[in-house]
Motif scaffolding. Structure first.
Motif, PDB file in Angstrom:
ATOM      1  N   GLU A  29       0.826  -1.203   0.000  1.00  9.41           N
ATOM      2  CA  GLU A  29       0.000   0.000   0.000  1.00  9.41           C
ATOM      3  C   GLU A  29       0.861   1.254   0.000  1.00  9.41           C
ATOM      4  O   GLU A  29       0.587   2.226  -0.731  1.00  9.41           O
ATOM      5  CB  GLU A  29      -0.922  -0.006   1.227  1.00  9.41           C
ATOM      6  CG  GLU A  29      -1.863   1.176   1.320  1.00  9.41           C
ATOM      7  CD  GLU A  29      -2.934   1.193   0.239  1.00  9.41           C
ATOM      8  OE1 GLU A  29      -3.511   2.266  -0.020  1.00  9.41           O
ATOM      9  OE2 GLU A  29      -3.198   0.119  -0.366  1.00  9.41           O
ATOM     10  N   LYS A  34       2.485   1.560  -3.421  1.00  7.11           N
ATOM     11  CA  LYS A  34       1.480   1.981  -4.403  1.00  7.11           C
ATOM     12  C   LYS A  34       1.294   3.486  -4.367  1.00  7.11           C
ATOM     13  O   LYS A  34       1.256   4.151  -5.429  1.00  7.11           O
ATOM     14  CB  LYS A  34       0.150   1.289  -4.122  1.00  7.11           C
ATOM     15  CG  LYS A  34      -0.963   1.664  -5.100  1.00  7.11           C
ATOM     16  CD  LYS A  34      -2.344   1.304  -4.584  1.00  7.11           C
ATOM     17  CE  LYS A  34      -2.814   2.336  -3.572  1.00  7.11           C
ATOM     18  NZ  LYS A  34      -4.238   2.170  -3.197  1.00  7.11           N
ATOM     19  N   ASP A  35       1.170   4.054  -3.183  1.00 11.29           N
ATOM     20  CA  ASP A  35       0.934   5.497  -3.048  1.00 11.29           C
ATOM     21  C   ASP A  35       2.118   6.309  -3.562  1.00 11.29           C
ATOM     22  O   ASP A  35       1.945   7.326  -4.242  1.00 11.29           O
ATOM     23  CB  ASP A  35       0.647   5.854  -1.591  1.00 11.29           C
ATOM     24  CG  ASP A  35      -0.686   5.284  -1.108  1.00 11.29           C
ATOM     25  OD1 ASP A  35      -1.532   4.944  -1.970  1.00 11.29           O
ATOM     26  OD2 ASP A  35      -0.866   5.163   0.128  1.00 11.29           O
ATOM     27  N   SER A  36       3.337   5.879  -3.225  1.00  7.37           N
ATOM     28  CA  SER A  36       4.512   6.638  -3.664  1.00  7.37           C
ATOM     29  C   SER A  36       4.726   6.501  -5.168  1.00  7.37           C
ATOM     30  O   SER A  36       5.112   7.464  -5.840  1.00  7.37           O
ATOM     31  CB  SER A  36       5.758   6.186  -2.901  1.00  7.37           C
ATOM     32  OG  SER A  36       5.992   4.804  -3.083  1.00  7.37           O
ATOM     33  N   LYS A  51       2.428   8.850  -7.270  1.00  6.77           N
ATOM     34  CA  LYS A  51       2.912  10.227  -7.409  1.00  6.77           C
ATOM     35  C   LYS A  51       3.901  10.360  -8.568  1.00  6.77           C
ATOM     36  O   LYS A  51       4.136  11.463  -9.065  1.00  6.77           O
ATOM     37  CB  LYS A  51       3.566  10.679  -6.106  1.00  6.77           C
ATOM     38  CG  LYS A  51       2.583  10.750  -4.929  1.00  6.77           C
ATOM     39  CD  LYS A  51       3.301  11.102  -3.640  1.00  6.77           C
ATOM     40  CE  LYS A  51       2.327  11.099  -2.467  1.00  6.77           C
ATOM     41  NZ  LYS A  51       3.001  11.399  -1.168  1.00  6.77           N
TER      42      LYS A  51
END
Length: 710
Positions: free
Chosen positions: A317, A320-322, A325
């Protein structure tokens, strides 16, 4: 000594590149003579007459010249250091021997080869043929020599045939020139080459200062056909010109032809390799995070964390977020105590190597210390295309070194089949995207009107319930334009119409649906990729299209096959169909020659039921520019095909990132073809496999490896 993969790749590119582009790479020859002063035909020249100069290798120029003698719109590409090609669309008032139009709008093609380089006492020499595929109205051949007298002065002399020998003939050394057969145009005029009268021409170009250049020439062109159509007859063989450089890429030229006719020309010269933003304007990547010492994080180094069932979901998770971006979609991940594989879809960076490099940096920041092996698998439309394996210790050690250092330790190969241990990232699918914006369609080279256009608004949508399955569609509403106006060519009895009625699909006042499809992409075996598309495939045809492609990571060669069962759509561009149905299919071979040249041959059955083959060659630049040409010849005769004789054209594709500096995979461009005709036409499928796959495979990754640390 073991060579790194990138060094082995470079060695394997050398041999075929020398075969294909032998005139590019050679034993210490002088550089070909280059110039930027364009004549009215769009080639390096004086006023009308040519010189032995070329443009800088890879340069693309566009020019428009106007006078009462006619209009010439030229696009010139320096294909190789010694090979120059020009596509031209010209208009001559009152001159149309067949169609009865006010203007003859004529498409023509030129080719020039610089055969000798300039020496200390010898000139550069070039041989050229002008308008050798077309009506031949501008047809000419020449042998020309140019010598540099000093840095600001060059002189030229040559011998011309055809148009360039309308007056001042000194004989016909190679026999009479056959009469011009205008016919349907589009066929090479081989029988006329270097035949008939020959006349001398000469000229000089003086660079008065950094902005202004002056030109004068002694011409052999009497403009006989234009004078016969009512233009003023030149009273002199002397033509004069002055060019003012408006900036690095633009120039304005004024000229005087034969002492009577004044003209203007605007020119733009572009080098695809010189971007307005050479380094790009993207944000700097996150730095590599070195691992803590074993003493500082004994649990992290031991790998005991991998037994915790909550560890991978939390790491996945965060990663995925980084990655999001950075414009990367983390589709799935496999994680063990010492190895991590991520499967990413790059939506932002033109060079896949940049996406891989940024992903590797982020992996060093998200993964526990015990993870040493990093595998980054590129995914295109659900299909894994290549896997890059790196050691984390190498990334930590080499972050601030040249990219060639990390290249020696990177291993690029086929992705594993099955994806054992991979866990799909929660929330990635289903995926829905939509957009609303303007559109502009442009039609060029119409024999009745030089430019047709349409401007309006469009809405697009894309839905992916699972990886590889894509529903996509587009709705358009025309605002205004000229596409669709005018009468199309009359239909002959028994003639099959598949493309020559293209105007009927334009100019609609109601909303239209150019495309509405369901596509399934898959990788059923190693190096094998498949596509099945169903729906409204394009503006004029709907049906089913299937494709299979064999393209190993290590191979320059790719082989493909496609079959389509389609039905012709109604002119309302909605859901109705006409009666015409056809099955088409092609076998295709693709080959990457290196040095930026990619060739393709397609052979099979086309939309009008004709059988034949298409040959295409593209030149690709490291920054993503693509300029190419293609020609299709089938068993449809020139008379059946109609004006143009056979299908041919130019392709240009320009990455948006080149112009804006912002990272993007979007492109602008398209085909510049002479006419929409029925012969040699294929279904216009979006998302064919070869271009979907190759940009994230080994060869292209290594070509863009210089951006790994970007």
């Amino acid at each position: 000594m073991n060579r790194s993969p990138i060094y082995r790749w470079l060695l394997t590119t050398a041999a075929p590149a020398l075969v294909v582009a032998g005139v590019v790479v050679g034993p210490a020859y002088p550089e070909p003579m280059t110039g930027t002063h364009l004549n009215t035909y769009g080639l390096p020249g004086i006023v009308d007459m040519p010189t032995a100069e070329g443009l800088k290798d890879g340069t693309l120029s566009v020019s428009a010249a106007w006078s009462k003698l006619g209009r010439r719109n030229n696009m010139t590409f320096q294909v190789l250091p010694r090979v120059t090609a020009t596509l031209r669309y010209s208009g001559i008032k009152g001159l149309d021997p067949k169609q009865g139009r006010d203007y003859l709008y004529d498409r023509s093609f030129d080719l020039r080869v610089q055969v000798l380089d300039e020496g200390a006492y010898s000139p550069a020499v070039a041989v050229g043929v002008q308008d050798f595929i077309g009506t031949g109205v501008l047809g000419a051949e020449y042998v020309v020599a140019t010598k540099t007298i000093n840095p600001r002065l060059r002189v030229t002399a040559g011998l011309g045939w055809g148009r360039f020998a309308n007056r001042g003939s000194i004989g016909s050394p190679f026999g009479d020139r056959p009469a011009l057969d205008v016919g349907l145009g589009g066929k090479p005029n081989f029988k006329q080459w270097f035949r008939g009268d020959v006349a001398p021409f000469a000229g000089v170009v003086w660079q008065a200062n950094d902005k202004l250049s002056l030109a004068a020439e002694y011409s052999g062109d009497a403009y006989e056909r234009e004078v016969g159509a009512g233009a003023d007859k030149p009273s002199s063989r002397i033509n004069l010109g002055a060019t003012y450089q408006l900036g690095q890429n633009y120039a304005l030229t004024g000229y005087l032809i034969g002492g009577k006719t004044v003209g203007l020309q605007f020119s733009m010269v572009m080098d695809p390799r010189q971007s307005p933003f050479p380094s790009g304007l993207e944000k700097a990547p996150a730095p590599v995070r070195p691992r803590p010492s074993r003493a500082a994080d004994p649990d992290g180094w031991s790998g005991s964390w991998s037994a915790d069932p909550t560890a991978q979901p939390a790491i996945q998770e965060a990663l995925k977020d980084s990655l999001a971006k950075e414009g990367q979609i983390l589709e799935s991940m496999a994680l063990t105590a010492n190895r991590a594989e991520v499967r990413i879809r790059n939506t932002r960076y033109l060079q896949q190597a940049e996406a891989i490099g940024r992903t590797s940096r982020l992996m060093t920041r998200a993964l526990p210390p015990s993870v040493e092996t990093l595998v980054i698998t590129s995914v295109e439309k659900g299909m894994p295309t290549s896997s890059v394996t790196l050691r984390r210790s190498d990334i930590e050690r080499l972050e601030n070194t040249p990219t060639t250092e990390i290249a020696q330790y990177a291993q690029i190969g086929e992705p594993a089949m099955g994806g054992a241990g991979l866990v799909q990232t929660p929330g990635v699918f289903p995926r829905f995207q939509w957009a609303v914006g303007p559109y502009m369609s442009v039609g060029l080279f119409d024999p009745d009107e030089p430019i047709r256009y349409e401007i309006g608004g469009k809405a697009t949508a894309r839905y992916e319930p699972i990886s590889g399955l894509i529903f996509a569609g587009e709705i358009r509403q025309r605002a205004f334009g000229t596409i669709g106006k005018g009468e199309r060519s009359p239909v002959e009895p028994g003639q099959t119409i598949v493309r020559s009625d293209a105007r009927e699909y334009g100019g609609k006042t109601h909303p239209t649906i150019p495309r509405l499809t369901m596509t399934w992409y898959a990788r059923p075996a190693e190096a094998v990729y498949t596509r099945v598309t169903v729906g409204l495939l394009e503006r004029a045809f709907g049906g089913v299209s299937g494709e299979v492609l064999w393209k190993p990571n290590d191979s320059r060669l790719a082989l493909g096959a496609e079959i389509n069962r389609v039905k012709k759509r109604d002119y309302d561009v909605l859901f109705d169909f006409q009666d015409y149905e056809v099955t088409t299919g092609h076998l295709s071979a693709y080959y990457d020659f290196g040095q930026g040249f990619v060739g393709r041959i397609d052979a099979g059955k086309y939309l009008a039921g004709d059988w034949g083959a298409t040959v295409a060659i593209d030149r690709e630049f490291a920054n993503g520019w693509v300029v190419g040409a293609y020609a299709t010849k089938t068993d449809m005769s020139a008379e059946e095909f109609g004006e143009g004789s056979f299908d041919k054209g130019i392709t240009i594709s320009i990455p948006l990132a080149w112009a804006t500096g912002q990272p993007s995979k979007d492109r602008i461009g398209g085909d510049l073809r002479s006419l929409n005709r029925d012969g040699g036409s294929r279904v216009r499928i979006s998302g064919r496999l070869y271009d979907e796959i190759r940009y994230s495979q080994k060869g292209k990754i290594y070509e863009g490896w210089g951006r790994f640390w970007r």
